[in-house]
Design a protein around this motif. Structure first.
Motif, PDB file in Angstrom:
ATOM      1  N   ALA A   1      26.211  37.127  13.338  1.00 14.80           N
ATOM      2  CA  ALA A   1      25.560  36.086  12.543  1.00 14.80           C
ATOM      3  C   ALA A   1      24.657  35.223  13.428  1.00 14.80           C
ATOM      4  N   ARG A   2      25.112  34.925  14.627  1.00 12.32           N
ATOM      5  CA  ARG A   2      24.285  34.160  15.580  1.00 12.32           C
ATOM      6  C   ARG A   2      23.026  34.947  15.960  1.00 12.32           C
ATOM      7  N   LYS A   3      23.203  36.253  16.072  1.00 22.58           N
ATOM      8  CA  LYS A   3      22.066  37.121  16.402  1.00 22.58           C
ATOM      9  C   LYS A   3      21.012  37.063  15.292  1.00 22.58           C
ATOM     10  N   ALA A   4      21.500  36.988  14.043  1.00 14.73           N
ATOM     11  CA  ALA A   4      20.578  36.937  12.894  1.00 14.73           C
ATOM     12  C   ALA A   4      19.730  35.672  12.914  1.00 14.73           C
ATOM     13  N   THR A   5      20.299  34.560  13.411  1.00 13.40           N
ATOM     14  CA  THR A   5      19.553  33.295  13.425  1.00 13.40           C
ATOM     15  C   THR A   5      18.416  33.307  14.457  1.00 13.40           C
ATOM     16  N   LYS A   6      18.496  34.201  15.442  1.00 15.16           N
ATOM     17  CA  LYS A   6      17.496  34.240  16.526  1.00 15.16           C
ATOM     18  C   LYS A   6      16.360  35.231  16.245  1.00 15.16           C
ATOM     19  N   ILE A   7      16.382  35.880  15.104  1.00 20.33           N
ATOM     20  CA  ILE A   7      15.323  36.842  14.756  1.00 20.33           C
ATOM     21  C   ILE A   7      13.999  36.104  14.515  1.00 20.33           C
ATOM     22  N   ASP A   8      12.948  36.599  15.137  1.00 15.90           N
ATOM     23  CA  ASP A   8      11.626  35.999  14.979  1.00 15.90           C
ATOM     24  C   ASP A   8      11.049  36.363  13.598  1.00 15.90           C
ATOM     25  N   VAL A   9      10.526  35.370  12.899  1.00 18.85           N
ATOM     26  CA  VAL A   9      10.047  35.575  11.522  1.00 18.85           C
ATOM     27  C   VAL A   9       8.879  36.555  11.468  1.00 18.85           C
ATOM     28  N   ILE A  10       7.896  36.400  12.362  1.00 18.11           N
ATOM     29  CA  ILE A  10       6.696  37.248  12.333  1.00 18.11           C
ATOM     30  C   ILE A  10       7.058  38.702  12.604  1.00 18.11           C
ATOM     31  N   GLN A  11       7.899  38.926  13.649  1.00 16.12           N
ATOM     32  CA  GLN A  11       8.316  40.285  13.966  1.00 16.12           C
ATOM     33  C   GLN A  11       9.138  40.893  12.840  1.00 16.12           C
ATOM     34  N   ALA A  12       9.949  40.058  12.201  1.00 19.74           N
ATOM     35  CA  ALA A  12      10.786  40.542  11.091  1.00 19.74           C
ATOM     36  C   ALA A  12       9.936  40.982   9.908  1.00 19.74           C
ATOM     37  N   LEU A  13       8.860  40.228   9.620  1.00 16.43           N
ATOM     38  CA  LEU A  13       8.010  40.565   8.482  1.00 16.43           C
ATOM     39  C   LEU A  13       7.159  41.802   8.742  1.00 16.43           C
ATOM     40  N   ARG A  14       6.950  42.147  10.004  1.00 12.84           N
ATOM     41  CA  ARG A  14       6.197  43.338  10.338  1.00 12.84           C
ATOM     42  C   ARG A  14       7.028  44.605  10.184  1.00 12.84           C
ATOM     43  N   GLN A  15       8.390  44.443  10.038  1.00 10.94           N
ATOM     44  CA  GLN A  15       9.266  45.598   9.890  1.00 10.94           C
ATOM     45  C   GLN A  15       8.967  46.327   8.574  1.00 10.94           C
ATOM     46  N   ASP A  16       8.965  47.645   8.629  1.00 10.03           N
ATOM     47  CA  ASP A  16       8.718  48.449   7.427  1.00 10.03           C
ATOM     48  C   ASP A  16       9.992  48.493   6.572  1.00 10.03           C
TER      49      ASP A  16
ATOM     50  N   ALA B   1      14.674  29.048   4.656  1.00 12.99           N
ATOM     51  CA  ALA B   1      16.105  29.133   5.007  1.00 12.99           C
ATOM     52  C   ALA B   1      16.303  28.774   6.474  1.00 12.99           C
ATOM     53  N   GLY B   2      17.206  27.835   6.741  1.00 20.72           N
ATOM     54  CA  GLY B   2      17.466  27.405   8.106  1.00 20.72           C
ATOM     55  C   GLY B   2      18.436  28.336   8.820  1.00 20.72           C
ATOM     56  N   PRO B   3      18.535  28.199  10.144  1.00 18.06           N
ATOM     57  CA  PRO B   3      19.450  29.047  10.922  1.00 18.06           C
ATOM     58  C   PRO B   3      20.912  28.934  10.454  1.00 18.06           C
ATOM     59  N   ARG B   4      21.301  27.721  10.055  1.00 23.64           N
ATOM     60  CA  ARG B   4      22.685  27.526   9.605  1.00 23.64           C
ATOM     61  C   ARG B   4      22.980  28.313   8.333  1.00 23.64           C
ATOM     62  N   LEU B   5      22.047  28.322   7.426  1.00 23.54           N
ATOM     63  CA  LEU B   5      22.243  29.074   6.176  1.00 23.54           C
ATOM     64  C   LEU B   5      22.335  30.570   6.458  1.00 23.54           C
ATOM     65  N   VAL B   6      21.456  31.082   7.303  1.00 21.97           N
ATOM     66  CA  VAL B   6      21.482  32.510   7.646  1.00 21.97           C
ATOM     67  C   VAL B   6      22.816  32.862   8.301  1.00 21.97           C
ATOM     68  N   GLN B   7      23.226  32.013   9.239  1.00 23.59           N
ATOM     69  CA  GLN B   7      24.501  32.274   9.924  1.00 23.59           C
ATOM     70  C   GLN B   7      25.667  32.223   8.949  1.00 23.59           C
ATOM     71  N   ARG B   8      25.653  31.246   8.024  1.00 22.69           N
ATOM     72  CA  ARG B   8      26.737  31.096   7.058  1.00 22.69           C
ATOM     73  C   ARG B   8      26.860  32.312   6.164  1.00 22.69           C
ATOM     74  N   LEU B   9      25.726  32.886   5.756  1.00 24.76           N
ATOM     75  CA  LEU B   9      25.763  34.047   4.861  1.00 24.76           C
ATOM     76  C   LEU B   9      26.458  35.240   5.504  1.00 24.76           C
ATOM     77  N   PHE B  10      26.167  35.479   6.769  1.00 25.58           N
ATOM     78  CA  PHE B  10      26.795  36.622   7.445  1.00 25.58           C
ATOM     79  C   PHE B  10      28.269  36.347   7.798  1.00 25.58           C
ATOM     80  N   VAL B  11      28.571  35.094   8.126  1.00 25.50           N
ATOM     81  CA  VAL B  11      29.979  34.734   8.389  1.00 25.50           C
ATOM     82  C   VAL B  11      30.783  34.856   7.094  1.00 25.50           C
TER      83      VAL B  11
END
Length: 434
Positions: A419-434, A333-343
């Motif tokens: 929504a812009r904030k969601a696009t800047k989330i790092d994938v590796i750090q996000a996957l480490r979240q419990d 999923a690209g940044p635009r798709l992530v941003q679009r979902l939250f918008v």
């Protein structure tokens, strides 16, 4: 990801947080409804005042004021494009009002003299009958008969007080004067000198637009001016000239409403003082335009306050879904798709809140127009507010579009930053979240 799948994605997350979304939608609904209802007051009052002005005056009529009749160049005015007619009225001074008699009834009336040919061209309406074709034929006001009383009725009226004036037994002539013969008399206070003339009623004037207005005038042909003046001078032992006995009013009638402004411009260029209801409407429109802008601005503040709730909701949604966002990015999923979902989610809140606000606003508008006049009439029974037909609220489609654009636009902007904030989330750090 297909658009349909994106919508399903948004719906799933809305269902998971029903209570939070409900409170956010409620805040948006209240803000948008406040905007619409507040602005609808200006639209309602403007509509009421506009109807009032148009009902009291002919929209194609232009009043022309001139102290000197010789300065009024009627030929030049008739040559102005789209001028349909010029109606001059000569009215007797108030001190010379005659007495009108019919059978055993009598009352006072004002006499005016008109060019009936021009009145026909202006298409001035009558409630009954036709325009006079002979000198001894007249048009009487709609309420003249109701103001003719017998001596007995006058005695009863003198005894009545304010609480008994609205009695069931009606006074004054209740039948039409059309086709009847009336007597117009000039007489001294001691009745020593009297001069009478009989006239046939061939037309009844149009009914006044308001219940509290009365029309008891008698309209005669211009040819009767010197005759009526002579009758008055004989009774009053005076030698008044026409300019001392009458005051003249001039009215220019346009072919249609669109032509009025052009004719007004031409008349002003002839250095004439003029008045038209269209000028009053223009001033009214400017005033209410400023009022609408002010009320919409105040209502927009309420929508902006509601946007704080949308911003908080979307910020929490992004924080709670960090791992989910990481998974989406990991599978492509690209940044635009992530941003679009939250918008889309914030837009969903805005649209739902706006739709509910529109429905609620129409209900409030209907209820206020139905109940407010009754409440005010009960509180102030002598004000007559219930009879005025005031609309306290009107919601035109333009207001709905403006309010919807503001409400949905603010909702989207409120969700754009999270929504812009969601696009800047790092994938590796996000996957480490419990």
């Amino acid at each position: 990801m297909l658009f349909k799948d994106q919508i399903d994605f948004v719906r799933q997350h809305v269902k998971k947080n029903r209570m939070r979304i409900f409170t956010t939608v409620l805040a948006t609904t209240m803000g948008c409804a406040f905007l619409i209802v507040l602005a609808s007051i200006a639209f309602g009052l403007q509509g009421t005042m506009k109807e009032e002005i148009l009902s009291d005056s002919a929209v194609t009529k232009i009043e022309v004021y001139s102290n000197d009749e010789e300065k009024l160049d009627e030929k030049a005015i008739r040559n102005i494009p789209n001028v349909q007619a010029i109606v001059n009225k000569s009215n007797i001074q108030a001190s010379a009002f005659p007495t009108v008699k019919f059978e055993k009834r009598s009352g006072n009336s004002e006499i005016s003299f008109s060019n009936f040919e021009q009145a026909k061209k202006a298409k001035l309406k009558l409630s009954q009958g036709t325009y006079p074709s002979k000198k001894n034929e007249v048009i009487v006001g709609y309420n003249l008969g109701q103001n003719l009383f017998t001596k007995q009725e006058l005695k009863e009226m003198e005894k009545e007080d304010d609480t008994t004036k609205e009695k069931k037994n009606k006074k004054g002539l209740q039948q039409s004067l059309l086709g009847k013969e009336i007597t117009v008399a000039f007489q001294t206070e001691d009745d020593k000198k009297t001069k009478t003339r009989n006239y046939k009623v061939v037309g009844i004037g149009e009914k006044p637009v308001k219940e509290w207005l009365t029309d008891s005038t008698i309209q005669m042909d211009e040819a009767m001016k010197p005759i009526v003046l002579r009758d008055y001078n004989k009774v009053a032992d005076q030698k008044l000239k026409e300019k001392e006995f009458y005051y003249v009013s001039h009215a220019v009638y346009a072919t249609d409403l669109e032509a009025v402004k052009g004719i007004l411009k031409k008349l002003k260029s002839m250095h004439l003082s003029v008045y038209s209801v269209t000028e009053q409407l223009d001033q009214l429109n400017v005033f209410f335009l400023a009022l609408k802008i002010g009320l919409i601005f105040v209502g927009t503040i309420a929508v902006l306050i509601a946007s704080i709730g949308i911003y908080n909701t979307m910020t929490m949604a992004v924080t709670e879904r960090i791992r989910e966002i990481g998974v989406m990015k990991a599978i492509g999923a690209g940044p635009r798709l992530v941003q679009r979902l939250f918008v889309m989610e914030s837009a969903y809140i805005g649209v739902l809140g706006t739709v509910l606000a529109i429905l609620i606003s129409y209900i409030i508008s209907f209820a206020s127009n139905l109940f407010l006049p009754k409440i005010l009439e009960a509180v102030m029974p002598e004000s007559g507010i219930g009879e005025l037909g005031i609309r306290f609220s009107t919601i035109p489609w333009e207001l709905v579009l403006i309010a919807s654009a503001i409400s949905i636009g603010v909702a989207i902007l409120s969700g754009w930053r999270p929504a812009r904030k969601a696009t800047k989330i790092d994938v590796i750090q996000a996957l480490r979240q419990d």
